[in-house]
Design an enzyme around this catalytic site. Structure first.
Site, PDB file in Angstrom:
ATOM      1  N   GLY A 120       0.835  -1.201   0.000  1.00 32.20           N
ATOM      2  CA  GLY A 120       0.000   0.000   0.000  1.00 32.20           C
ATOM      3  C   GLY A 120       0.871   1.252   0.000  1.00 32.20           C
ATOM      4  O   GLY A 120       1.926   1.258   0.626  1.00 32.20           O
ATOM      5  N   ARG A 179       1.101  -5.659  -4.977  1.00 29.34           N
ATOM      6  CA  ARG A 179       1.246  -6.613  -3.877  1.00 29.34           C
ATOM      7  C   ARG A 179       1.803  -7.964  -4.339  1.00 29.34           C
ATOM      8  O   ARG A 179       1.626  -8.974  -3.659  1.00 29.34           O
ATOM      9  CB  ARG A 179      -0.098  -6.798  -3.160  1.00 29.34           C
ATOM     10  CG  ARG A 179      -0.567  -5.548  -2.408  1.00 29.34           C
ATOM     11  CD  ARG A 179      -1.534  -5.868  -1.296  1.00 29.34           C
ATOM     12  NE  ARG A 179      -2.020  -4.661  -0.641  1.00 29.34           N
ATOM     13  CZ  ARG A 179      -1.411  -4.069   0.382  1.00 29.34           C
ATOM     14  NH1 ARG A 179      -0.292  -4.576   0.865  1.00 29.34           N
ATOM     15  NH2 ARG A 179      -1.918  -2.978   0.917  1.00 29.34           N
ATOM     16  N   ASP A 181       5.659  -7.778   4.638  1.00 30.59           N
ATOM     17  CA  ASP A 181       5.719  -8.803   3.589  1.00 30.59           C
ATOM     18  C   ASP A 181       6.853  -8.515   2.606  1.00 30.59           C
ATOM     19  O   ASP A 181       7.613  -9.415   2.234  1.00 30.59           O
ATOM     20  CB  ASP A 181       4.392  -8.869   2.814  1.00 30.59           C
ATOM     21  CG  ASP A 181       3.328  -9.626   3.610  1.00 30.59           C
ATOM     22  OD1 ASP A 181       3.698 -10.352   4.557  1.00 30.59           O
ATOM     23  OD2 ASP A 181       2.132  -9.476   3.289  1.00 30.59           O
ATOM     24  N   LYS A 192       8.355   0.772   5.526  1.00 33.43           N
ATOM     25  CA  LYS A 192       7.194   1.561   5.091  1.00 33.43           C
ATOM     26  C   LYS A 192       5.905   0.911   5.569  1.00 33.43           C
ATOM     27  O   LYS A 192       5.811  -0.312   5.557  1.00 33.43           O
ATOM     28  CB  LYS A 192       7.186   1.586   3.556  1.00 33.43           C
ATOM     29  CG  LYS A 192       5.934   2.153   2.954  1.00 33.43           C
ATOM     30  CD  LYS A 192       5.240   1.233   1.935  1.00 33.43           C
ATOM     31  CE  LYS A 192       4.552   0.039   2.526  1.00 33.43           C
ATOM     32  NZ  LYS A 192       3.622  -0.655   1.654  1.00 33.43           N
ATOM     33  N   THR A 193       4.952   1.617   6.015  1.00 38.23           N
ATOM     34  CA  THR A 193       3.543   1.253   6.151  1.00 38.23           C
ATOM     35  C   THR A 193       2.855   2.236   7.085  1.00 38.23           C
ATOM     36  O   THR A 193       3.376   2.533   8.174  1.00 38.23           O
ATOM     37  CB  THR A 193       3.254  -0.190   6.634  1.00 38.23           C
ATOM     38  OG1 THR A 193       1.845  -0.321   6.776  1.00 38.23           O
ATOM     39  CG2 THR A 193       3.889  -0.579   7.959  1.00 38.23           C
ATOM     40  N   ASP A 221       0.367   1.617   8.665  1.00 37.57           N
ATOM     41  CA  ASP A 221      -0.178   0.872   9.803  1.00 37.57           C
ATOM     42  C   ASP A 221       0.712   0.989  11.046  1.00 37.57           C
ATOM     43  O   ASP A 221       0.268   0.721  12.156  1.00 37.57           O
ATOM     44  CB  ASP A 221      -0.357  -0.599   9.444  1.00 37.57           C
ATOM     45  CG  ASP A 221      -1.417  -0.810   8.370  1.00 37.57           C
ATOM     46  OD1 ASP A 221      -1.957   0.191   7.870  1.00 37.57           O
ATOM     47  OD2 ASP A 221      -1.702  -1.966   8.015  1.00 37.57           O
ATOM     48  N   LYS A 241     -26.573  15.407  17.507  1.00 39.32           N
ATOM     49  CA  LYS A 241     -27.633  14.438  17.225  1.00 39.32           C
ATOM     50  C   LYS A 241     -27.157  13.073  16.754  1.00 39.32           C
ATOM     51  O   LYS A 241     -27.956  12.170  16.584  1.00 39.32           O
ATOM     52  CB  LYS A 241     -28.623  15.025  16.223  1.00 39.32           C
ATOM     53  CG  LYS A 241     -28.042  15.437  14.891  1.00 39.32           C
ATOM     54  CD  LYS A 241     -29.151  15.957  13.968  1.00 39.32           C
ATOM     55  CE  LYS A 241     -28.571  16.410  12.639  1.00 39.32           C
ATOM     56  NZ  LYS A 241     -29.553  16.905  11.726  1.00 39.32           N
ATOM     57  N   GLU A 253      -9.689  -0.866  11.863  1.00 37.38           N
ATOM     58  CA  GLU A 253     -10.125  -1.633  10.688  1.00 37.38           C
ATOM     59  C   GLU A 253     -10.132  -3.150  10.936  1.00 37.38           C
ATOM     60  O   GLU A 253     -11.029  -3.852  10.498  1.00 37.38           O
ATOM     61  CB  GLU A 253      -9.149  -1.300   9.540  1.00 37.38           C
ATOM     62  CG  GLU A 253      -9.506  -1.912   8.215  1.00 37.38           C
ATOM     63  CD  GLU A 253      -8.455  -1.591   7.142  1.00 37.38           C
ATOM     64  OE1 GLU A 253      -7.293  -1.304   7.473  1.00 37.38           O
ATOM     65  OE2 GLU A 253      -8.818  -1.651   5.972  1.00 37.38           O
ATOM     66  N   TYR A 305      -8.012   5.415   2.559  1.00 40.44           N
ATOM     67  CA  TYR A 305      -7.053   5.633   1.469  1.00 40.44           C
ATOM     68  C   TYR A 305      -6.521   7.061   1.400  1.00 40.44           C
ATOM     69  O   TYR A 305      -5.389   7.271   0.946  1.00 40.44           O
ATOM     70  CB  TYR A 305      -7.700   5.206   0.140  1.00 40.44           C
ATOM     71  CG  TYR A 305      -7.992   3.726   0.170  1.00 40.44           C
ATOM     72  CD1 TYR A 305      -6.999   2.807  -0.135  1.00 40.44           C
ATOM     73  CD2 TYR A 305      -9.227   3.239   0.589  1.00 40.44           C
ATOM     74  CE1 TYR A 305      -7.224   1.439  -0.049  1.00 40.44           C
ATOM     75  CE2 TYR A 305      -9.463   1.878   0.675  1.00 40.44           C
ATOM     76  CZ  TYR A 305      -8.471   0.983   0.359  1.00 40.44           C
ATOM     77  OH  TYR A 305      -8.684  -0.374   0.450  1.00 40.44           O
ATOM     78  N   ARG A 338      -3.162   7.427   3.127  1.00 36.72           N
ATOM     79  CA  ARG A 338      -1.928   6.756   2.724  1.00 36.72           C
ATOM     80  C   ARG A 338      -1.289   7.366   1.478  1.00 36.72           C
ATOM     81  O   ARG A 338      -0.198   6.962   1.080  1.00 36.72           O
ATOM     82  CB  ARG A 338      -2.099   5.247   2.599  1.00 36.72           C
ATOM     83  CG  ARG A 338      -3.173   4.756   1.721  1.00 36.72           C
ATOM     84  CD  ARG A 338      -3.190   3.237   1.673  1.00 36.72           C
ATOM     85  NE  ARG A 338      -3.580   2.816   0.344  1.00 36.72           N
ATOM     86  CZ  ARG A 338      -3.720   1.575  -0.046  1.00 36.72           C
ATOM     87  NH1 ARG A 338      -3.505   0.598   0.816  1.00 36.72           N
ATOM     88  NH2 ARG A 338      -4.060   1.293  -1.259  1.00 36.72           N
TER      89      ARG A 338
END
Ligand code: FBP
Length: 541
Positions: free
Chosen positions: A75, A138, A169, A195-196, A198, A235, A304, A417, A420
């Site tokens: 990603g 990926r 990965d 990198k990520t 997350d 509300k 998520e 998205y 990222r």
């Protein structure tokens, strides 16, 4: 029309850590040994580095030129372009160095689809978001055939080094390739960059993966705006789902910054053996308590990956997988011919009591989605469930069941998205540029099997310390698709760590009192022209 925002971004000159000012007269040397799991070293018999390296200056540098390849993988994460810019600028210090970018992730490496990166390419993307310079993907490099294809490209391109910019990965692939090249006597250094968004690629020496800072700041800005809406219109309950497929680092960081009424942390839900049912009941209690204070609104953050951590859902998924995979060919044909609704009814007859109850409590369309949609391996696709909407619907039902007179209206939102591929934050711009320069030094000194890293990130940029961490030291053994294999380990939220402790100490107050913090949009260093320009619709009216 020229985009002056982007132009100013591109021409912004970055600060560089002092130790990276001269990347030619610099190399790495051992700092200390790091433990490598014995089970891991068995997979790395030809090449298993075990030392963290620190930078040192070099008196007589080599005048050899280098061909370096780079791959963006997985990603997108804000700052990827700056990693490549750092690599490029450091390599520019030798006139004959060449940087080759592989296109669309590892696929480009497997099929030798690449382009030589020029100064014009780099100048067009400095300090900008996304991975559009090279694209990403990926695809993996895991099987013997894939390793052989990657090696063929490495040889055809005569690469001295290959840099993988990726998450767990992709860095697993990098580690496997670093062993494979040595086994095949090919002297190319394989290097990783963390990198990520997350934030789950961490270690004692790697404080955070790049992109996390920007993604959180982007989400915090949106959540702040929603919080302001909550406290203004009074509300709705806003259920906001935040990216982070497995770990809840993003949710925890955003919670600490915005102080919502509730933030669910998947790792804690697992530890406390929470079920979907118990969680729904907890949220319904919160809605009732807040109503007793005349509050009909609230802000709830949902990671998520949550659904896969809930005990009853885990059991349901396991049993569903088992049932679907144990159908005979004839039964499978029959089931494939059924409508979505009929299929769900049929599957319900196969489940034991607990999983059946869990499946029937799900809203019908989500239950059908769970039973019907499979990934290419036939697995249930739990991650596709919109957990924010699921929780909101179930809380509404729960309140009805309780015959509660409490009014409950909700809105759902996904922070995904947009975070990222956002323009990288000031931090990510600098961090990534430093990572790129560090990777260049590793490339020029043939340091195979290392991850480029930077230490001291809580200090001024000038004092940051480039280091190199053996990829194998980040690995553990995991069973995937029934096979034990070495993989770079994801770091989950540490429930005994200081961040979680800070959250746990405050969250009870946030539940009923509204202590929202409004952080606003991310800031960079911009001129008055940008700050003062009205939007186009106003300017052209
Ligand atoms: P990486 O681990 O490759 O950085 O990707 C993380 C992520 O952004 C997750 O947060 C999200 O669940 C996932 O990618 C979505 O990926 P996809 O591009 O396949 O929709």
């Amino acid at each position: 029309m020229s985009n002056s925002f982007e132009m100013q971004r591109r021409s912004f000159s970055l600060r560089v850590p002092q130790l990276l000012h001269d990347c030619v007269n610099t190399t790495f040397q051992s700092e200390r040994i790091v433990p490598v799991n014995h089970d891991i070293s068995k997979y790395f018999q030809h090449h298993c580095p075990t030392e963290v390296l620190k930078i040192r200056s070099l008196k007589n540098h080599s005048t050899k030129s280098h061909r370096v390849g780079v791959v963006l993988s997985g990603g997108p994460a804000p700052g990827g372009h700056n990693v490549i810019a750092g690599l490029f600028d450091a390599l520019q210090q030798h006139p004959n160095n060449v940087l080759i970018g592989f296109l669309d992730g590892a696929k480009g490496l497997l099929h030798n689809k690449s382009k030589v990166i020029t100064k014009a390419d780099i100048d067009a993307v400095r300090n900008t978001g996304g991975f559009c310079l090279l694209g990403t993907g990926r695809s993996k490099i895991a099987t013997q055939n894939e390793l052989a294809s990657a090696l063929q490209t490495i040889q055809e391109q005569k690469l001295d080094a290959l840099v993988f910019i990726g998450g767990d990965d992709s860095n697993t692939d990098a580690a496997l390739l670093s062993e494979y090249v040595v086994q095949k006597n090919v002297p190319t250094a394989i290097i990783g960059v963390p990198k990520t968004i997350d934030g789950d690629l961490q270690s004692a020496d790697i404080a955070i993966s790049f992109g996390f800072d920007t993604a959180c700041k982007t989400y915090v800005s949106t959540i702040s705006n929603i919080a302001k809406d909550a406290i203004s219109s009074k509300k709705y309950y806003y259920f906001i789902r935040l990216m982070g497929r497995i770990a809840s680092h993003v949710t925890l960081e955003c919670a600490l910054q915005v102080q919502p009424n509730l933030a669910i942390i998947s790792e804690e839900a697992l530890f406390q053996k929470k079920t979907l049912k118990s969680l729904v009941s907890e949220i319904a209690d919160l809605v009732e308590q807040r109503f007793s204070l005349h509050k009909k609104y609230g802000l709830i953050l949902v990671p998520e990956g949550l659904i896969e951590y809930l005990e009853d859902v885990q059991q349901l998924v396991q049993e569903l997988d088992f049932c679907m995979k144990s159908l005979s060919n004839e039964e499978t044909k029959k089931v494939d011919g059924l409508s979505r609704g009929e299929k769900l009814d049929f599957i319900l007859t196969l489940l034991s009591d607990g999983p059946r109850e869990c499946l029937t409590t799900l809203p019908r369309e989500i239950a059908e989605e769970l039973v019907y949609d499979r990934d290419p391996h036939g697995n249930v696709q739990v991650s596709r469930i919109e957990t924010d909407r699921l929780l909101a619907i179930l809380v509404e039902e729960e309140l009805k069941k309780r015959e509660s007179s409490v009014p409950f209206s909700y809105q759902t939102h996904f922070c995904g998205y947009e975070g990222r591929s956002a323009y990288p934050s000031f931090f990510d711009c600098h961090y990534c540029y430093a990572l790129g320069k560090t990777a260049a030094i590793l490339s020029m000194h043939n340091m195979n099997g290392y991850m480029a890293a930077v230490r001291g990130l809580d200090r001024q940029v000038d004092t940051w310390e480039p280091i190199a961490v053996p990829l194998v030291s980040l690995m553990h053994i995991e069973t995937r698709a029934g096979i034990s294999q070495p993989v770079v380990q994801k770091t989950l939220v540490d429930l005994s760590g200081p961040l979680f402790a800070r959250f746990a100490a405050c969250r009870d107050v946030w539940k009923l009192e509204d202590r929202y913090q409004y952080q606003g949009p991310m800031q960079f260093d911009m001129t008055q022209e940008i700050v003062e320009s009205p939007c186009i619709s106003i300017a052209l009216s």
